[in-house]
Design a protein around this motif. Structure first.
Motif, PDB file in Angstrom:
ATOM      1  N   TRP A  18      -6.501   2.001  -9.542  1.00  0.00           N
ATOM      2  CA  TRP A  18      -7.763   1.269  -9.494  1.00  0.00           C
ATOM      3  C   TRP A  18      -8.768   1.833 -10.479  1.00  0.00           C
ATOM      4  O   TRP A  18      -8.706   3.008 -10.829  1.00  0.00           O
ATOM      5  N   MET A  19      -9.705   0.977 -10.872  1.00  0.00           N
ATOM      6  CA  MET A  19     -10.780   1.369 -11.782  1.00  0.00           C
ATOM      7  C   MET A  19     -12.115   1.332 -11.035  1.00  0.00           C
ATOM      8  O   MET A  19     -12.278   0.584 -10.069  1.00  0.00           O
ATOM      9  N   LEU A  20     -13.074   2.119 -11.529  1.00  0.00           N
ATOM     10  CA  LEU A  20     -14.417   2.208 -10.959  1.00  0.00           C
ATOM     11  C   LEU A  20     -15.441   1.653 -11.943  1.00  0.00           C
ATOM     12  O   LEU A  20     -15.341   1.886 -13.146  1.00  0.00           O
ATOM     13  N   ALA A  21     -16.420   0.937 -11.402  1.00  0.00           N
ATOM     14  CA  ALA A  21     -17.591   0.509 -12.180  1.00  0.00           C
ATOM     15  C   ALA A  21     -18.830   0.980 -11.421  1.00  0.00           C
ATOM     16  O   ALA A  21     -18.844   0.984 -10.196  1.00  0.00           O
ATOM     17  N   ILE A  31     -24.472   8.728 -12.722  1.00  0.00           N
ATOM     18  CA  ILE A  31     -23.170   8.668 -12.035  1.00  0.00           C
ATOM     19  C   ILE A  31     -22.068   8.431 -13.067  1.00  0.00           C
ATOM     20  O   ILE A  31     -21.048   9.114 -13.069  1.00  0.00           O
ATOM     21  N   ALA A  32     -22.300   7.486 -13.963  1.00  0.00           N
ATOM     22  CA  ALA A  32     -21.324   7.223 -15.026  1.00  0.00           C
ATOM     23  C   ALA A  32     -21.133   8.459 -15.901  1.00  0.00           C
ATOM     24  O   ALA A  32     -20.004   8.798 -16.280  1.00  0.00           O
ATOM     25  N   ARG A  47     -16.397   0.898 -16.423  1.00  0.00           N
ATOM     26  CA  ARG A  47     -17.677   0.699 -17.109  1.00  0.00           C
ATOM     27  C   ARG A  47     -18.832   1.044 -16.189  1.00  0.00           C
ATOM     28  O   ARG A  47     -18.693   1.100 -14.981  1.00  0.00           O
ATOM     29  N   GLY A  48     -19.990   1.221 -16.826  1.00  0.00           N
ATOM     30  CA  GLY A  48     -21.215   1.475 -16.085  1.00  0.00           C
ATOM     31  C   GLY A  48     -22.315   0.538 -16.551  1.00  0.00           C
ATOM     32  O   GLY A  48     -22.455   0.299 -17.752  1.00  0.00           O
ATOM     33  N   PHE A  49     -23.052   0.027 -15.601  1.00  0.00           N
ATOM     34  CA  PHE A  49     -24.208  -0.820 -15.894  1.00  0.00           C
ATOM     35  C   PHE A  49     -25.458  -0.024 -15.544  1.00  0.00           C
ATOM     36  O   PHE A  49     -25.597   0.419 -14.399  1.00  0.00           O
ATOM     37  N   ALA A  86     -21.150  -5.682 -10.040  1.00  0.00           N
ATOM     38  CA  ALA A  86     -20.399  -4.747 -10.881  1.00  0.00           C
ATOM     39  C   ALA A  86     -18.908  -5.077 -10.858  1.00  0.00           C
ATOM     40  O   ALA A  86     -18.219  -4.968 -11.876  1.00  0.00           O
ATOM     41  N   ILE A  87     -18.416  -5.496  -9.707  1.00  0.00           N
ATOM     42  CA  ILE A  87     -17.002  -5.912  -9.597  1.00  0.00           C
ATOM     43  C   ILE A  87     -16.792  -7.233 -10.345  1.00  0.00           C
ATOM     44  O   ILE A  87     -15.848  -7.371 -11.126  1.00  0.00           O
ATOM     45  N   ARG A  88     -17.674  -8.177 -10.102  1.00  0.00           N
ATOM     46  CA  ARG A  88     -17.551  -9.504 -10.716  1.00  0.00           C
ATOM     47  C   ARG A  88     -17.598  -9.458 -12.239  1.00  0.00           C
ATOM     48  O   ARG A  88     -16.969 -10.279 -12.900  1.00  0.00           O
ATOM     49  N   HIS A  89     -18.333  -8.513 -12.788  1.00  0.00           N
ATOM     50  CA  HIS A  89     -18.534  -8.447 -14.236  1.00  0.00           C
ATOM     51  C   HIS A  89     -17.734  -7.302 -14.870  1.00  0.00           C
ATOM     52  O   HIS A  89     -18.122  -6.771 -15.905  1.00  0.00           O
TER      53      HIS A  89
END
Length: 164
Positions: A18-21, A31-32, A47-49, A86-89
């Motif tokens: 799994w990946m984390l955003a 956090i990123a 990725r990080g937003f 964050a999941i959706r994008h």
């Protein structure tokens, strides 16, 4: 700073593939940054937003501007919408979102300095919680990063495919 927590988080995400955003407001990308301190983090950090402004939350994460207007940026519904966005994008399966009042200004009676809302989405399960951290701006931001990483580890341990 949070190397051990990030190493544990990396191991849990890698074992699942799994990946984390991240979707961060009050922490401004800390956090990123903590996650990407680890070599090989591109294998689990997607990725990080950094969505510090309300407009950024709407444009980058799809948070409904009416939710922000009704509840304020520092609220449970906005934290949840940020985690979902964050999941959706992204291509991530796990997200953490933080929105809070780091101080020293910006606090109110309902949302004093140190108030932080967290949103988490892990394998389709959305959850949220609030914490109030003591100290100055740096202390609040550091405690927010630490709590976000610790809670992600707990949630991954409770997941459908998780082991505690």
């Amino acid at each position: 700073m949070n190397t051990s927590l990030c190493e544990q988080l990396a191991a849990k995400l890698l074992e699942r593939g799994w990946m984390l955003a991240t979707a961060e407001s009050c922490t401004g990308g800390l956090i990123a940054a903590a996650c990407t301190e680890l070599s090989g983090s591109s294998n689990w950090f997607e990725r990080g937003f950094v969505t510090y402004s309300n407009e950024a939350k709407t444009e980058l994460l799809g948070v409904d501007a009416d939710l922000i207007a009704q509840h304020g940026a520092v609220s449970e519904v906005v934290a949840r919408a940020m985690a979902f966005g964050a999941i959706r994008h992204s291509k991530a399966r796990v997200s953490v979102a933080v929105t809070g009042v780091a101080g020293p200004t910006g606090g109110s009676a309902e949302k004093p300095v140190g108030t932080v809302w967290f949103g988490f989405q892990v394998d389709g399960q959305l959850s949220s919680e609030t914490r109030r951290f003591p100290g100055d701006r740096a202390a609040v931001r550091s405690a927010t990063v630490d709590h976000a990483l610790r809670r992600l580890l707990e949630l991954l341990g409770q997941g459908k495919n998780g082991t505690s």
